[in-house]
Write a protein that holds these residues in place. Structure first.
Motif, PDB file in Angstrom:
ATOM      1  N   ASN A   1       0.827  -1.209   0.000  1.00  0.00           N
ATOM      2  CA  ASN A   1       0.000   0.000   0.000  1.00  0.00           C
ATOM      3  C   ASN A   1       0.859   1.256   0.000  1.00  0.00           C
ATOM      4  OD1 ASN A   1      -1.196  -2.297   1.767  1.00  0.00           O
ATOM      5  ND2 ASN A   1      -3.004  -1.219   1.014  1.00  0.00           N
ATOM      6  N   VAL A   2       1.887   1.265   0.848  1.00  0.00           N
ATOM      7  CA  VAL A   2       2.775   2.421   0.928  1.00  0.00           C
ATOM      8  C   VAL A   2       3.530   2.613  -0.385  1.00  0.00           C
ATOM      9  CG1 VAL A   2       4.798   3.382   2.087  1.00  0.00           C
ATOM     10  CG2 VAL A   2       3.025   2.238   3.419  1.00  0.00           C
ATOM     11  N   ALA A   3       4.039   1.511  -0.936  1.00  0.00           N
ATOM     12  CA  ALA A   3       4.804   1.589  -2.181  1.00  0.00           C
ATOM     13  C   ALA A   3       3.950   2.156  -3.311  1.00  0.00           C
ATOM     14  CB  ALA A   3       5.337   0.204  -2.554  1.00  0.00           C
ATOM     15  N   GLY A   4       2.704   1.680  -3.423  1.00  0.00           N
ATOM     16  CA  GLY A   4       1.824   2.159  -4.479  1.00  0.00           C
ATOM     17  C   GLY A   4       1.460   3.624  -4.318  1.00  0.00           C
ATOM     18  N   ASP A   5       1.261   4.052  -3.087  1.00  0.00           N
ATOM     19  CA  ASP A   5       0.835   5.425  -2.832  1.00  0.00           C
ATOM     20  C   ASP A   5       1.959   6.428  -3.030  1.00  0.00           C
ATOM     21  OD1 ASP A   5      -1.122   7.368  -1.982  1.00  0.00           O
ATOM     22  OD2 ASP A   5      -0.039   7.480  -0.079  1.00  0.00           O
ATOM     23  N   LEU A   6       3.165   6.042  -2.651  1.00  0.00           N
ATOM     24  CA  LEU A   6       4.301   6.971  -2.707  1.00  0.00           C
ATOM     25  C   LEU A   6       5.186   6.757  -3.936  1.00  0.00           C
ATOM     26  CD1 LEU A   6       5.347   7.135   1.066  1.00  0.00           C
ATOM     27  CD2 LEU A   6       3.881   8.702  -0.242  1.00  0.00           C
ATOM     28  N   GLY A   7       4.770   5.863  -4.822  1.00  0.00           N
ATOM     29  CA  GLY A   7       5.476   5.700  -6.082  1.00  0.00           C
ATOM     30  C   GLY A   7       6.849   5.074  -5.965  1.00  0.00           C
ATOM     31  N   THR A   8       6.983   4.054  -5.125  1.00  0.00           N
ATOM     32  CA  THR A   8       8.253   3.342  -5.000  1.00  0.00           C
ATOM     33  C   THR A   8       7.988   1.847  -5.080  1.00  0.00           C
ATOM     34  OG1 THR A   8      10.269   3.169  -3.669  1.00  0.00           O
ATOM     35  CG2 THR A   8       8.180   3.185  -2.483  1.00  0.00           C
ATOM     36  N   SER A   9       9.037   1.058  -5.095  1.00  0.00           N
ATOM     37  CA  SER A   9       8.875  -0.389  -5.174  1.00  0.00           C
ATOM     38  C   SER A   9       8.698  -0.987  -3.785  1.00  0.00           C
ATOM     39  CB  SER A   9      10.102  -1.017  -5.845  1.00  0.00           C
ATOM     40  OG  SER A   9      11.256  -0.853  -5.031  1.00  0.00           O
ATOM     41  N   VAL A  10       8.161  -2.199  -3.729  1.00  0.00           N
ATOM     42  CA  VAL A  10       7.978  -2.876  -2.447  1.00  0.00           C
ATOM     43  C   VAL A  10       9.331  -3.131  -1.761  1.00  0.00           C
ATOM     44  CG1 VAL A  10       7.180  -4.992  -1.329  1.00  0.00           C
ATOM     45  CG2 VAL A  10       5.744  -3.863  -3.031  1.00  0.00           C
ATOM     46  N   PRO A  11      10.360  -3.622  -2.493  1.00  0.00           N
ATOM     47  CA  PRO A  11      11.663  -3.805  -1.826  1.00  0.00           C
ATOM     48  C   PRO A  11      12.212  -2.501  -1.245  1.00  0.00           C
ATOM     49  CG  PRO A  11      11.635  -5.006  -3.888  1.00  0.00           C
ATOM     50  CD  PRO A  11      10.391  -4.174  -3.877  1.00  0.00           C
ATOM     51  N   THR A  12      12.037  -1.407  -1.958  1.00  0.00           N
ATOM     52  CA  THR A  12      12.497  -0.117  -1.427  1.00  0.00           C
ATOM     53  C   THR A  12      11.673   0.286  -0.207  1.00  0.00           C
ATOM     54  OG1 THR A  12      13.222   0.621  -3.616  1.00  0.00           O
ATOM     55  CG2 THR A  12      12.881   2.318  -1.949  1.00  0.00           C
ATOM     56  N   ALA A  13      10.379   0.047  -0.269  1.00  0.00           N
ATOM     57  CA  ALA A  13       9.521   0.347   0.879  1.00  0.00           C
ATOM     58  C   ALA A  13       9.932  -0.470   2.100  1.00  0.00           C
ATOM     59  CB  ALA A  13       8.059   0.072   0.533  1.00  0.00           C
ATOM     60  N   GLY A  14      10.575  -1.619   1.870  1.00  0.00           N
ATOM     61  CA  GLY A  14      11.048  -2.449   2.980  1.00  0.00           C
ATOM     62  C   GLY A  14      12.043  -1.722   3.873  1.00  0.00           C
ATOM     63  N   TYR A  15      12.663  -0.661   3.355  1.00  0.00           N
ATOM     64  CA  TYR A  15      13.581   0.129   4.182  1.00  0.00           C
ATOM     65  C   TYR A  15      12.854   0.778   5.360  1.00  0.00           C
ATOM     66  CZ  TYR A  15      17.060  -0.314   0.443  1.00  0.00           C
ATOM     67  OH  TYR A  15      17.946  -0.814  -0.474  1.00  0.00           O
ATOM     68  N   LEU A  16      11.534   0.894   5.271  1.00  0.00           N
ATOM     69  CA  LEU A  16      10.765   1.467   6.373  1.00  0.00           C
ATOM     70  C   LEU A  16      10.807   0.576   7.601  1.00  0.00           C
ATOM     71  CD1 LEU A  16       7.707   2.648   4.261  1.00  0.00           C
ATOM     72  CD2 LEU A  16       9.362   4.144   5.390  1.00  0.00           C
ATOM     73  N   VAL A  17      10.905  -0.729   7.395  1.00  0.00           N
ATOM     74  CA  VAL A  17      11.060  -1.665   8.511  1.00  0.00           C
ATOM     75  C   VAL A  17      12.428  -1.462   9.156  1.00  0.00           C
ATOM     76  CG1 VAL A  17      11.112  -4.100   9.170  1.00  0.00           C
ATOM     77  CG2 VAL A  17       9.502  -3.321   7.424  1.00  0.00           C
ATOM     78  N   SER A  18      13.452  -1.335   8.308  1.00  0.00           N
ATOM     79  CA  SER A  18      14.810  -1.123   8.810  1.00  0.00           C
ATOM     80  C   SER A  18      14.942   0.234   9.503  1.00  0.00           C
ATOM     81  CB  SER A  18      15.823  -1.205   7.658  1.00  0.00           C
ATOM     82  OG  SER A  18      15.743  -2.458   7.013  1.00  0.00           O
ATOM     83  N   ALA A  19      14.207   1.232   9.001  1.00  0.00           N
ATOM     84  CA  ALA A  19      14.288   2.569   9.595  1.00  0.00           C
ATOM     85  C   ALA A  19      13.811   2.547  11.041  1.00  0.00           C
ATOM     86  CB  ALA A  19      13.455   3.555   8.776  1.00  0.00           C
ATOM     87  N   TYR A  20      12.730   1.840  11.294  1.00  0.00           N
ATOM     88  CA  TYR A  20      12.230   1.745  12.672  1.00  0.00           C
ATOM     89  C   TYR A  20      13.258   1.038  13.558  1.00  0.00           C
ATOM     90  CZ  TYR A  20       9.142   0.881  16.619  1.00  0.00           C
ATOM     91  OH  TYR A  20       8.592   0.865  17.882  1.00  0.00           O
ATOM     92  N   ALA A  21      13.804  -0.082  13.055  1.00  0.00           N
ATOM     93  CA  ALA A  21      14.806  -0.824  13.832  1.00  0.00           C
ATOM     94  C   ALA A  21      16.030   0.040  14.116  1.00  0.00           C
ATOM     95  CB  ALA A  21      15.211  -2.094  13.086  1.00  0.00           C
ATOM     96  N   LEU A  22      16.419   0.851  13.136  1.00  0.00           N
ATOM     97  CA  LEU A  22      17.560   1.749  13.323  1.00  0.00           C
ATOM     98  C   LEU A  22      17.267   2.740  14.439  1.00  0.00           C
ATOM     99  CD1 LEU A  22      20.345   2.426  12.008  1.00  0.00           C
ATOM    100  CD2 LEU A  22      19.141   4.167  10.680  1.00  0.00           C
ATOM    101  N   GLY A  23      16.045   3.251  14.468  1.00  0.00           N
ATOM    102  CA  GLY A  23      15.661   4.160  15.541  1.00  0.00           C
ATOM    103  C   GLY A  23      15.758   3.506  16.901  1.00  0.00           C
ATOM    104  N   VAL A  24      15.345   2.239  16.996  1.00  0.00           N
ATOM    105  CA  VAL A  24      15.407   1.513  18.268  1.00  0.00           C
ATOM    106  C   VAL A  24      16.851   1.332  18.716  1.00  0.00           C
ATOM    107  CG1 VAL A  24      14.815  -0.605  19.487  1.00  0.00           C
ATOM    108  CG2 VAL A  24      13.247   0.312  17.769  1.00  0.00           C
ATOM    109  N   VAL A  25      17.696   0.877  17.799  1.00  0.00           N
ATOM    110  CA  VAL A  25      19.086   0.570  18.146  1.00  0.00           C
ATOM    111  C   VAL A  25      19.813   1.788  18.689  1.00  0.00           C
ATOM    112  CG1 VAL A  25      21.324  -0.104  17.190  1.00  0.00           C
ATOM    113  CG2 VAL A  25      19.269  -1.379  16.560  1.00  0.00           C
ATOM    114  N   PHE A  26      19.646   2.932  18.036  1.00  0.00           N
ATOM    115  CA  PHE A  26      20.348   4.134  18.467  1.00  0.00           C
ATOM    116  C   PHE A  26      19.594   4.889  19.558  1.00  0.00           C
ATOM    117  CE2 PHE A  26      22.287   3.400  14.304  1.00  0.00           C
ATOM    118  CZ  PHE A  26      23.624   3.538  14.624  1.00  0.00           C
ATOM    119  N   GLY A  27      18.272   4.823  19.520  1.00  0.00           N
ATOM    120  CA  GLY A  27      17.487   5.583  20.479  1.00  0.00           C
ATOM    121  C   GLY A  27      17.551   5.034  21.889  1.00  0.00           C
ATOM    122  N   ALA A  28      17.652   3.711  22.019  1.00  0.00           N
ATOM    123  CA  ALA A  28      17.629   3.102  23.358  1.00  0.00           C
ATOM    124  C   ALA A  28      18.723   3.666  24.261  1.00  0.00           C
ATOM    125  CB  ALA A  28      17.726   1.586  23.246  1.00  0.00           C
ATOM    126  N   PRO A  29      20.001   3.567  23.886  1.00  0.00           N
ATOM    127  CA  PRO A  29      21.027   4.125  24.773  1.00  0.00           C
ATOM    128  C   PRO A  29      21.038   5.648  24.804  1.00  0.00           C
ATOM    129  CG  PRO A  29      22.038   3.280  22.765  1.00  0.00           C
ATOM    130  CD  PRO A  29      20.593   2.883  22.720  1.00  0.00           C
TER     131      PRO A  29
END
Length: 405
Positions: free
Chosen positions: A28-56
């Motif tokens: 849904n996100v990929a179709g709405d924002l004009g990107t591919s599903v694999p590229t949209a997968g970076y949104l999962v990694s972005a959240y994880a990146l926030g957790v890793v750095f934000g916790a400490p």
């Protein structure tokens, strides 16, 4: 159990929903924002990146803020991050919103674990921490499927607006139900950093990375295995994932009282059981009813490790447990990324769709080895489920060191 734990569980429910819902909304996100599903997968990694750095980072910045206020501030950041995601006009701004929403994740669970343990009192601390984690597992059964369905029918932006609403409700619950803890202010950044660098704390974090990497090596490809190997239809995958979430909930419910009674044996048993059921899944995945039963067992064994690991790390951090407890959630997210990566390598190498099960079993066994080494290095191997409040640290330090080794 104190009613205040409900506020922590509601917060955990919101955090768990926004963490995992993106996986179902990628098309849904990929179709709405004009990107591919694999590229949209970076949104999962972005959240994880926030957790890793934000916790400490956020834990360190808030080391001297009273814990009730800190919890409310963290949920405020979470709410703003989800609101920013809902209103993001471009893919880049959505990435930023996801990072912002992930930043308070680990810090919230770190501070929340200490508060839950403090409110419960001795002998019930692990059960209190497990009750908070219960919100995270229930999110996988109810929150994620409902939010995914909402996003598919009303648009993905509606999903994040609802999650932001959950964040506001959680802030109100925290303000109303969490008591003021004037003697629970942070131990100070220096003491927190020294505690984080302790040998036993580092071994605990390493156990988390390996043990949970075993879970995510399989969970990341569970949908594909259910369709490609077991023979389920794509529409049945949601049911398979819900069974996994059910197993997680059962595991958390069991882990609380077991950890209060015997922390180390519970951790050893959970990791050994996880390795065993992952090997078993390599065989049962070919039979539908057996595969479903094993999926529940994998979820249960995996989640049974979370409470004893959190309590172990908090105990070993002694009078400064908050940063260590928050960093444990950075370790969980490293396990998420590492397990998915290793499982993907196994499939890409031509070892077959079921190969992540054996990769996961090997990782769980490595986690068990880390846990056993940690236990062997203790003077007595006994781990009471007790967290020393930082406000009482000076008075209790000698006793605490004697009791937790």
């Amino acid at each position: 159990m104190p009613l205040a734990l409900l506020a922590l569980a509601v917060s955990a429910f919101g955090i768990g929903t926004t963490e995992f819902v993106m996986m179902g909304l990628l098309p849904n996100v990929a179709g709405d924002l004009g990107t591919s599903v694999p590229t949209a997968g970076y949104l999962v990694s972005a959240y994880a990146l926030g957790v890793v750095f934000g916790a400490p980072l956020l834990t360190a910045l808030g080391s001297r803020i009273p814990r009730k206020r800190m919890l409310i501030l963290l949920m405020g950041v979470f709410t703003i991050g989800n609101l920013a995601s809902a209103l993001a006009p471009t893919f880049g701004t959505l990435i930023a919103g996801r990072v912002l929403a992930g930043l308070p994740h680990g810090a919230f669970f770190g501070v929340g674990s200490v508060v839950a343990a403090r409110l419960a009192g001795e002998g019930r601390q692990a059960r209190a921490v497990a009750m908070m984690f219960l919100g995270l597992t229930v999110a996988n059964i109810v929150g994620v499927p409902a939010a995914t369905l909402l996003g598919q029918h009303l648009g993905w932006r509606a999903t994040f607006l609802v999650v932001a609403g959950i964040g506001l409700a959680a802030m109100a619950a925290l303000a109303r139900l969490i008591p003021d803890l004037p003697h629970e202010q942070g131990a100070g950044l220096g003491r927190e950093l020294r505690a984080l660098g302790g040998r036993q704390v580092l071994l605990g974090l390493l156990t988390t990375v390996f043990g949970f990497a075993g879970v995510f090596a399989v969970y990341s490809y569970l949908s594909a295995m259910a369709v490609e190997v077991t023979g389920f239809s794509e529409t049945s995958v949601t049911f398979v994932l819900a069974l996994f979430g059910t197993g997680m909930t059962l595991g958390v419910l069991a882990a609380g009282p077991l950890t209060d009674r015997a922390l180390r044996p519970t951790l050893y048993g959970a990791l050994a059981g996880l390795a065993a059921v992952l090997v078993l899944f390599d065989f049962t995945v070919h039979v539908k009813w057996a595969a479903l039963a094993t999926v529940v067992l994998i979820g249960a064994a995996g989640s049974m490790t979370s409470t004893p690991l959190q309590m172990l790390i908090m105990n070993k951090a002694k009078s400064a447990p908050t940063l260590a407890a928050a960093s444990n959630h950075s370790a969980f997210n490293l396990a998420n990324a590492g397990g998915a990566w290793l499982g993907g390598i196994a499939i890409a190498s031509g070892w077959g769709w079921t190969s992540p099960t054996l990769v996961g079993a090997a990782l769980a066994a490595a986690g068990l080895l880390c846990a056993v080494v940690s236990g062997a290095l203790d003077r007595d191997g006994a781990e009471p489920s007790r967290v020393v409040a930082s406000g009482d640290a000076d008075r209790e330090r000698d006793t605490a060191q004697e009791r937790v080794g």
